[in-house]
Design an enzyme around this catalytic site. Structure first.
Site, PDB file in Angstrom:
ATOM      1  CB  SER A  81      46.246  42.261  43.139  1.00  0.00           C
ATOM      2  OG  SER A  81      45.591  41.775  44.250  1.00  0.00           O
TER       3      SER A  81
ATOM      4  CE  LYS B 122      39.379  42.116  41.935  1.00  0.00           C
ATOM      5  NZ  LYS B 122      38.867  42.720  43.125  1.00  0.00           N
TER       6      LYS B 122
ATOM      7  NE  ARG C  81      38.328  38.349  46.600  1.00  0.00           N
ATOM      8  CZ  ARG C  81      37.228  38.382  45.843  1.00  0.00           C
ATOM      9  NH1 ARG C  81      36.383  37.363  45.834  1.00  0.00           N
ATOM     10  NH2 ARG C  81      36.981  39.450  45.090  1.00  0.00           N
TER      11      ARG C  81
HETATM   12  C1  LIG Z   1      46.306  35.621  44.809  1.00  0.00           C
HETATM   13  C2  LIG Z   1      45.432  36.792  44.643  1.00  0.00           C
HETATM   14  N1  LIG Z   1      45.632  37.618  43.619  1.00  0.00           N
HETATM   15  C3  LIG Z   1      44.830  38.675  43.431  1.00  0.00           C
HETATM   16  C4  LIG Z   1      43.806  38.952  44.315  1.00  0.00           C
HETATM   17  C5  LIG Z   1      42.934  40.148  44.161  1.00  0.00           C
HETATM   18  O1  LIG Z   1      43.127  41.095  45.200  1.00  0.00           O
HETATM   19  P1  LIG Z   1      42.423  42.538  45.118  1.00  0.00           P
HETATM   20  O2  LIG Z   1      42.875  43.161  43.849  1.00  0.00           O
HETATM   21  O3  LIG Z   1      42.673  43.243  46.366  1.00  0.00           O
HETATM   22  O4  LIG Z   1      40.921  42.170  45.010  1.00  0.00           O
HETATM   23  P2  LIG Z   1      40.036  41.491  46.143  1.00  0.00           P
HETATM   24  O5  LIG Z   1      40.422  40.081  46.272  1.00  0.00           O
HETATM   25  O6  LIG Z   1      40.269  42.224  47.416  1.00  0.00           O
HETATM   26  O7  LIG Z   1      38.635  41.635  45.641  1.00  0.00           O
HETATM   27  C6  LIG Z   1      43.628  38.084  45.382  1.00  0.00           C
HETATM   28  N2  LIG Z   1      42.670  38.277  46.284  1.00  0.00           N
HETATM   29  N3  LIG Z   1      44.446  37.019  45.533  1.00  0.00           N
HETATM   30  C1  3NM Z   2      39.989  37.532  43.473  1.00  0.00           C
HETATM   31  C2  3NM Z   2      40.535  37.722  42.117  1.00  0.00           C
HETATM   32  N1  3NM Z   2      41.552  38.604  41.855  1.00  0.00           N
HETATM   33  C3  3NM Z   2      41.867  38.667  40.572  1.00  0.00           C
HETATM   34  C4  3NM Z   2      42.901  39.530  40.003  1.00  0.00           C
HETATM   35  O1  3NM Z   2      43.171  39.442  38.823  1.00  0.00           O
HETATM   36  O2  3NM Z   2      43.453  40.303  40.761  1.00  0.00           O
HETATM   37  S1  3NM Z   2      40.946  37.605  39.655  1.00  0.00           S
HETATM   38  C5  3NM Z   2      40.109  37.084  40.997  1.00  0.00           C
HETATM   39  C6  3NM Z   2      38.997  36.075  40.970  1.00  0.00           C
HETATM   40  C7  3NM Z   2      39.416  34.732  40.491  1.00  0.00           C
HETATM   41  O3  3NM Z   2      38.322  33.931  40.592  1.00  0.00           O
HETATM   42  P1  3NM Z   2      38.044  32.701  39.653  1.00  0.00           P
HETATM   43  O4  3NM Z   2      39.103  31.707  39.872  1.00  0.00           O
HETATM   44  O5  3NM Z   2      36.694  32.212  40.132  1.00  0.00           O
HETATM   45  O6  3NM Z   2      37.969  33.210  38.260  1.00  0.00           O
END
Ligand SMILES: Cc1ncc(COP(=O)(O)OP(=O)(O)O)c(N)n1
Ligand code: 3NM
Ligand code: MG
Length: 371
Positions: free
Chosen positions: A263, A292, A194
């Site tokens: 997601s 996020k 990512r």
């Molecule tokens: C395992 C997992 N879950 C949720 C996310 C979040 O995806 P998304 O809502 O498209 O947000 P971005 O990652 O694109 O910023 C994820 N990446 N992985």
């Molecule tokens: C990439 C992403 N997606 C989310 C979702 O809820 O869809 S939360 C998230 C970030 C998770 O990062 P951390 O482990 O540093 O809190």
């Protein structure tokens, strides 16, 4: 006129042997080529079959290998076998250094599929000199082997997804590869690349290296957001958010064997993702997280809902670390995805081992009340 060769047989009788005509010599060479490649195909299929049978317990895939071996045997006639000349075959000593080393079951299977497909191509071409039906038969067999490869590799991927309990989602870092490798050493089997801001040239280069690294450790690599990049780097799948490409379209582009994750933040999104054919879902954010920023927490209530209602693998994500993972597990999570907990860890191997040990812990089952 041909000159005769003479040799003395074991009982002392001198026998006259007519040497082969040029045409017969060529026929013998073709038979030797067919013989060697029939053996090569059968051996390669046997190696693949053993994994389907003992490694995967998959009777259908093992049965397909066995069927192909039996079809091959029908073409391995006595006259083709009789042309064998192992002593005079200069190829028996030739081997590639890579044949001595296999990094994983995946590379072993891939090498053997490659060997089988090459040998079938040889059989298809030289088989045409033997009989018109032989060329056709091996062409069909080559296509069946492609289908077998695709089913087996896809099956392997999906099995590994179901076996994965910890998911590392990467963030840009100078020590990206060292961190991921350190986590892989701790037992990580699922990684998502990512990077929301880099150029595609950087993404392509980094994701290709990550795919090689993950596969060397027998782990899967998923690409965030981008189906085109997932295909370009031969990733194992893609993760799509609610604003990303529809699952149906991604499936058309990626085919049935690659993994698609989605997601979800609430029950409605969860059921839609499942109905649309997602292979797994993200469930979150469980806690608010700077990774996020601005996304409201879905909370542990959503974890409890997923635990009761999701028939496909789901990963709790968002603000999860070594301090709160047990709260998430106690709410019903068996799988967790993290960014900072591993990307910012001083010792990613140890953190991976700790998180996995918590996720793998056998939990006491709710007491059964006896009447
Ligand atoms: C395992 C997992 N879950 C949720 C996310 C979040 O995806 P998304 O809502 O498209 O947000 P971005 O990652 O694109 O910023 C994820 N990446 N992985
Ligand atoms: C990439 C992403 N997606 C989310 C979702 O809820 O869809 S939360 C998230 C970030 C998770 O990062 P951390 O482990 O540093 O809190
Ligand atoms: Mg996204």
């Amino acid at each position: 006129m041909k000159e005769a060769d003479y040799y003395e047989s074991t009982n002392g009788v001198v026998v006259m042997v007519e040497p082969y005509s040029q045409q017969e010599q060529i026929q013998q060479i073709v038979y030797r080529i067919l013989d060697a490649n029939l053996d090569r195909t059968r051996e390669g299929l046997r190696i693949i079959e053993e994994w389907c049978r003992f490694g995967l317990n998959n009777a259908q895939l093992a049965g397909e290998c066995k069927y192909l071996r039996q079809e091959l045997a029908k073409w391995h006639t006595a006259e083709i076998r009789a042309a064998r000349d192992t002593v005079g075959d200069i190829g028996t000593d030739l081997s590639h250094p890579q044949e001595e080393q296999r990094a994983s079951i995946k590379s072993l299977l891939q090498a053997n599929f490659c060997r089988v497909q090459e040998a079938l191509r040889v059989l298809e071409e030289y088989g045409k000199l033997y009989s018109p039906n032989m060329g056709k038969a091996f062409k069909q067999m080559r296509y069946r082997v492609y289908t077998l490869e695709s089913s087996l590799m896809g099956y392997q991927r999906h099995q590994l997804l179901w076996r994965s309990h910890l998911y590392l989602v990467t963030s840009p870092s100078d020590s990206l590869f060292a961190t991921v490798e350190s986590a892989l050493k701790g037992g990580l089997t699922l990684v998502q690349y990512r990077d929301k801001n880099s150029d595609d040239t950087v993404r392509l280069e980094q994701a290709t290296r990550l795919r090689q690294l993950c596969h060397a450790y027998g782990a899967l690599l998923i690409m965030n957001d981008r189906v085109d990049l997932a295909l370009a780097v031969d990733a194992d799948g893609v993760h799509l958010g609610q604003q990303d490409m529809p699952i149906a379209l991604a499936r058309q582009l990626l085919g049935p064997q690659r993994i698609i994750g989605r997601s979800t933040t609430n029950s409605e999104e969860m059921h839609r993702a499942i109905n649309e054919g997602a292979d797994y879902i993200g469930v979150g954010p469980i806690y608010e997280t700077p990774t996020k920023a601005g996304k409201a927490a879905a909370g542990l209530e959503y974890v409890r809902y997923a635990a009761q209602n999701s028939p496909i693998p789901w990963f709790a994500i968002g603000g999860i670390d070594a301090n709160n993972i047990n709260d998430v597990i106690d709410a019903g999570a068996e799988r967790v995805a993290v960014v900072r907990s591993l990307m910012q860890a001083e010792q990613p191997t140890l953190v991976t081992q700790y998180l996995l040990s918590q996720l793998n812990r056998v939990r006491p089952q709710p007491e059964i009340v006896q009447n």
